[in-house]
Structure formats: structure tokens, C-alpha cells
Design a protein around this motif. Sequence first.
Motif, short mmCIF file in Angstrom:
data_model
loop_
_atom_site.label_atom_id
_atom_site.label_comp_id
_atom_site.label_asym_id
_atom_site.label_seq_id
_atom_site.Cartn_x
_atom_site.Cartn_y
_atom_site.Cartn_z
N THR A 3 0.83 -1.21 0.00
CA THR A 3 0.00 0.00 0.00
C THR A 3 0.87 1.26 0.00
OG1 THR A 3 -1.57 -1.26 1.30
CG2 THR A 3 -1.94 1.11 1.20
N THR A 25 3.83 6.18 12.40
CA THR A 25 4.50 5.04 13.05
C THR A 25 3.82 3.72 12.68
OG1 THR A 25 3.13 5.07 15.05
CG2 THR A 25 5.14 6.43 15.08
N GLY A 50 2.10 0.67 10.09
CA GLY A 50 2.72 -0.16 9.06
C GLY A 50 2.85 0.59 7.75
N VAL A 51 1.75 1.11 7.22
CA VAL A 51 1.79 1.82 5.93
C VAL A 51 2.64 3.07 6.09
CG1 VAL A 51 0.46 2.92 4.11
CG2 VAL A 51 -0.53 0.97 5.34
N SER A 79 2.30 12.12 13.76
CA SER A 79 2.15 10.94 14.61
C SER A 79 1.50 11.31 15.94
CB SER A 79 3.52 10.32 14.89
OG SER A 79 3.39 9.25 15.79
N GLY A 80 0.78 10.33 16.50
CA GLY A 80 0.20 10.53 17.83
C GLY A 80 1.17 10.16 18.94
N LYS A 81 2.34 9.64 18.57
CA LYS A 81 3.24 9.08 19.60
C LYS A 81 4.49 9.95 19.77
CE LYS A 81 1.89 4.36 18.33
NZ LYS A 81 1.55 4.40 16.89
N ARG A 120 0.11 14.65 16.34
CA ARG A 120 -1.25 14.55 15.80
C ARG A 120 -2.19 15.55 16.45
NH1 ARG A 120 -4.05 9.38 17.56
NH2 ARG A 120 -2.33 8.29 16.56
N CYS A 132 -5.51 6.08 1.84
CA CYS A 132 -5.71 4.62 1.85
C CYS A 132 -6.39 4.11 3.11
CB CYS A 132 -4.38 3.90 1.68
SG CYS A 132 -3.34 4.00 3.14
N ILE A 185 -6.17 4.73 -2.95
CA ILE A 185 -5.28 3.57 -3.08
C ILE A 185 -5.99 2.33 -2.58
CG2 ILE A 185 -3.09 2.53 -2.29
CD1 ILE A 185 -2.63 5.02 -4.02
N SER A 199 -4.90 -1.70 -2.33
CA SER A 199 -3.88 -2.73 -2.62
C SER A 199 -4.47 -4.12 -2.55
CB SER A 199 -2.74 -2.61 -1.62
OG SER A 199 -3.20 -2.96 -0.33
#
Length: 328
Positions: free
Chosen positions: A133, A159, A161-162, A181-183, A201, A245, A270, A272
Amino acid sequence: MTNKAFVVEKVEDRKFNCEVKEIEIPEISDNEVLIKTTYSSLNYKDALSSKGNPGVTRVFPHVTGIDVAGTVEVSNSDEFKVGDEVLVTGYDMGMNSDGGHQSYVKVPSSWVVKKPSSITDKEIMTFGTAGLTAALSVNELLENGLTKDSGAVLVTGATGGVGSIAVSILSKLGFDVVAISGKESKIPFLNEIGASDVILRKDFDIENKRPMGKEIYAGLVDTVGGNILNEALKVLKYDGVATCCGLTSSHELPTNVFPFILRGVRLIGIDSVECKREKKEAAWEKIADEFKIDTLNKITTEISIDEIADVYTAMLEGKITGRYVVKI
Ligand SMILES: NC(=O)c1ccc[n+]([C@@H]2O[C@H](COP(=O)([O-])OP(=O)(O)OC[C@H]3O[C@@H](n4cnc5c(N)ncnc54)[C@H](OP(=O)(O)O)[C@@H]3O)[C@@H](O)[C@H]2O)c1
């Protein structure tokens, strides 16, 4: 031969139980192959399936796993022979057909792709559906004219996977990548995999009534949807290119037409999962070559089939970082 599998069973209405157990090795019909699994991976969709989410899986008992890599053990297809190194991502695998979290998986041969020889099974499963993706998203940016000189590219859900693979590929291609990112604790990780800057975020996920913002970014890989995608579209530069996506923030897109009609911004969807096999094959070749990233070991956690349930829980709480591969 035994078939160890991660099985989701429906206990009662809306209540599901997960267990690792031995099940029958599937028998294949015409134009199907049986794959002996080496590695699989974990995706957000697998976690939803394990909780009986009807948008993903309606047939139980069910084996999760939308990705699989391994070798052909039995073939009833002219396209593949015993011993071929292959992979499958998407289509119905792991949705209403049993998936890759088992020792032997049966699939229609039309879903199967030959694995490029320059990448290992573990590496290709680190990419998996998330990586495919990300690669399709980056490809759209490139095919729509973005170059590293166009300006910075924003990546949301960075952070995940995609997101983490998109950050890594874009950085490898020389783009200036800004991660959302939220982290907060993962800012060093995001810098390490190639983000030059990280926006938290909470500073971006706002209900902002302004129809447009300052032109800042040339491109966007969005994995979260909702307000964040809306705010990101507003700060794309003239001729900006965005891909979308995912929906970890929301499936809604509260937006307006100004970025599209005043700045010529393009928003590209997108998918996949159901995309043509030829498109997947071309993307896998790129993943094994020009998109092959040297941050794979930084973003990968390898687990066993017995650890899947715990990671699903963390995944649904938005707490995981990077990619989880499952050694089968
Ligand atoms: N269209 C397709 O073909 C396709 C294929 C694969 C995946 N997907 C979708 O793409 C999305 C991402 O997949 P993934 O595999 O990367 O999932 P993942 O590994 O679980 O990562 C999702 C990331 O989203 C962020 N996030 C979590 N909760 C959020 C919230 N409430 N608001 C905003 N951001 C939040 C987190 O990153 P931060 O903490 O860094 O913000 C999290 O790590 C999912 O919706 C998935 O279903 C679509």
C-alpha cells in the motif's frame, strides 16, 4: 504434516474467541495451490477480523492473515510448480477465505505472485499489504509528477505499518519527509527511519473552519482519513498530490472543494487488495529493487503465532509501531 493455525471462532452473537490449534491441511481443487507458509504478517484488517468485524469477515471458524509468503507444496495450476517461492496479499485471503496464519494455505492460483529473488520471505512480509500500500501510494506521487525538488511530503499515521514504510521509501528516494504521529515518544524512531520533522497529531487533528491554509507541502500520503486528511489537503501547494488509503482516524472526510479548484490538488485513492495482479507484481518488483529500504530491521518485530492475539489488541488501541512479521 500438521497445520498449526490461529483460529477465530464465533462463541455467541458478537462474541468471538481466538485460539492457536491444529486444523486439517486444506485440500486443493482445480486452479488452486497449497502454499507451505514461511512468514506472514499482521495488519490492522487482521486485527478487525479477529474481533469478528463483519466488514472484514463473516465466515467462522476463520484463520486470519491477509499476507503470506512461502513455497508451493502442491499445485493444480499450470502457472506454478512445486517449490516455487511465492507470496499472496489481499483479495479474499484472510477475509472470508482462510488466511496466512497457518502452516499450509490454499489459494486460487490467480492470487499468487512469484517472489522476486532479491528479497527474502521475511523481508517481503515486513512489507506485506502495508508495504504494498505504501509503495502504491509513493508510486502515485511519482507518476503524478512529484520529484524530490517539488517540496516536502507529509505522511500521516507515520508510526503505523503503511506510514512507517512510506516514510522510509520516500526518504530513500531523497524526499524531505514530514511525519504526523500521535506518539511523542516515537519521534526519535521517526527521525531514524527518515523523517526530517515530526508534527504531533494533536496539533493537526483540529476542527479548523478556515477553508484553506498556507501552501507548505508538495505531497501527502494519508493513512488515517478524517479531520487530519482535511487539514493536510488545505496546506498542499499548487499542483499538490495526495493519496488516501486508510481510516484509523475516521472514514469521514469533512472537506471543501477549494484545494482542488484553486490549487489543482489531486487526491488519489489507493486499494492494494483487489487491484490487478499485474499492478501488484510491478509494485513487488519495485519493492525488491528501488524501493527496498535499509530501515527494515528498525521497523520489524518478529513474533510467533502464539503472540498474535496480544499484538491485535495493541494494534486496535493504536499502540503499535512499525510492522510485525509472524514466523510460521
Ligand atoms: N486501501 C488499502 O488497500 C489499505 C491497505 C492497507 C491498509 N489500509 C488501511 O490503512 C490504515 C493504516 O494501516 P496500517 O496497517 O498502517 O495500520 P497500523 O499499523 O495499525 O497503523 C495505524 C496508525 O494510525 C495512527 N492512528 C491510530 N489511531 C489513530 C487515530 N484515532 N487517529 C489518527 N491516527 C491514528 C497510528 O499512528 P501514529 O501514532 O503514528 O499517528 C497508528 O500506528 C488502516 O485504516 C488500514 O485499514 C488500507
